[in-house]
Scaffold this active site. Sequence first.
Site, PDB file in Angstrom:
ATOM      1  N   HIS A 267       0.902  -0.845   0.012  1.00 33.07           N
ATOM      2  CA  HIS A 267      -0.211   0.043   0.012  1.00 33.07           C
ATOM      3  C   HIS A 267       0.794   1.213   0.044  1.00 33.07           C
ATOM      4  O   HIS A 267       1.131   1.702  -1.035  1.00 33.07           O
ATOM      5  CB  HIS A 267      -0.966  -0.016   1.159  1.00 33.07           C
ATOM      6  CG  HIS A 267      -1.998   0.974   0.989  1.00 33.07           C
ATOM      7  ND1 HIS A 267      -2.088   1.966   0.231  1.00 33.07           N
ATOM      8  CD2 HIS A 267      -3.040   1.300   2.179  1.00 33.07           C
ATOM      9  CE1 HIS A 267      -3.141   2.483   0.521  1.00 33.07           C
ATOM     10  NE2 HIS A 267      -3.538   2.448   1.715  1.00 33.07           N
ATOM     11  N   HIS A 306      -0.690   0.159 -12.170  1.00 32.70           N
ATOM     12  CA  HIS A 306      -1.370   0.487 -10.970  1.00 32.70           C
ATOM     13  C   HIS A 306      -2.652  -0.650 -10.629  1.00 32.70           C
ATOM     14  O   HIS A 306      -3.406  -0.847 -11.849  1.00 32.70           O
ATOM     15  CB  HIS A 306      -1.959   1.936 -10.904  1.00 32.70           C
ATOM     16  CG  HIS A 306      -2.438   2.419  -9.745  1.00 32.70           C
ATOM     17  ND1 HIS A 306      -3.632   2.149  -9.038  1.00 32.70           N
ATOM     18  CD2 HIS A 306      -1.737   3.294  -8.810  1.00 32.70           C
ATOM     19  CE1 HIS A 306      -3.915   2.866  -8.082  1.00 32.70           C
ATOM     20  NE2 HIS A 306      -2.682   3.243  -7.756  1.00 32.70           N
ATOM     21  N   ASP A 364       3.982   6.835  -7.600  1.00 36.23           N
ATOM     22  CA  ASP A 364       5.022   6.461  -7.069  1.00 36.23           C
ATOM     23  C   ASP A 364       6.278   6.693  -7.377  1.00 36.23           C
ATOM     24  O   ASP A 364       7.493   6.687  -6.690  1.00 36.23           O
ATOM     25  CB  ASP A 364       4.715   5.108  -6.248  1.00 36.23           C
ATOM     26  CG  ASP A 364       3.506   4.852  -5.720  1.00 36.23           C
ATOM     27  OD1 ASP A 364       3.239   5.821  -4.405  1.00 36.23           O
ATOM     28  OD2 ASP A 364       2.562   4.139  -5.671  1.00 36.23           O
TER      29      ASP A 364
END
Length: 429
Positions: A267, A306, A364
Amino acid sequence: MENNRKVTLTYNDGKDNLEMPVLKGTLGPDVVDIRSFSKTGMFTFDPGFLATASCESQITFIDGDLGQLYYRGYPIEQLAEKSDYLEVCYLLLNGELPTAEERKVFERGIMRHNMLHDQLMSLFKGFRRDAHPMAVMVGVVGALSAFYHDSLDINNPEHRKISAHRLIAKLPNIAAQAYRYNKGLPFSYPKNGLTYAENFLHMMFSTPCEEYKVNKTLALALDRIFTLHADHEQNASTSTVRLAGSSGANPFACIAAGIACLWGPSHGGANEAVLKMLDEIGSVENVPAFMEGVKNKTHKLMGFGHRVYKNMDPRAAIMKETCDEVLSELGLHNDPKFKLAMALEKIALEDPYFIERKLYPNVDFYSGIVLSAIGIPVSMFTPIFALARTVGWISHWAEMIADPTMKIGRPRQLYTGAQRRDYIPQEQR
């Protein structure tokens, strides 16, 4: 909201029928209301809740196929370009963008809560110096309820508002002090003349020896990271906060639960994993071989693709632009690690293997590079994610508590264990 359509379930070998209404949201696919399903004597099986809406919400909308992310109806691209984090906080909490006066009052309210109780500061010293900052944050945020008894009535809207303001105000301070304690640095206090992001950089990096000058480009980049991570619909940590809150737990305990969930590497640890991957690759010369290993499934590519977005992550383009600004400001475009990252990105965007599988760089990938360039250690990546996401968590918590139809969460299970059996005394086993 309900429309006239219904879904009919036939069961018991066609002898019985059950009609279930189809609910239509503002955006997104329709939803079958299965609350009456228990009349069949059965219940549904949906591991990971991939096909189940656990709640009704007006806060955030995601369309993974189209690559859309809206906060209260506003596209994330517009908010990242034209707004800032505290205005986004107001929007998520209240549903509308503030007027100039409302913004001033809101920022003043956040500012007056950014200090930590002196006894709470002592709590940090109970941790080992090498404790992970996320461990410290879980403990300290959970302990806030021991200090603020004046606002723990979750049924009081004013108490909910004060708790939300306290959490948004104090999380940067808690995260920064966790870092400073880990490094053996003296605690640093906030300065009310600085912006939210500037204050965090000041609390992280200032020393008593000299005046710390905040780099405006780096503060803007950090503010964008906060904005892009402020909320992301019903993800694992938000669902955790809602589930904890459904029991009537105080908001500080619920946010601590969210932080604990976010700590999981699947996460909140994704941008940390990107930097570790870059370290393992080592140099630009090793990138082609590494990418071939990804194709052969001998290497794992972090920061690409993702779970929700089957197209481009809408936050990634904003973060890429921010990444370029930060690297230019710091003169790091020729830094070996950042050249390696760009080489990785180039192959992923041009190679048919990655294009066909829609393995585009996600938020990210770029945020890890930006945070590293700013000088923030890898161990602080997830705490920064947590402080940014706090407003999303508390917004969902407040929305749920104010909902008169709220029920305590109680997922069912498909039991596959032993059938009933009688106890056998030990001497007979």
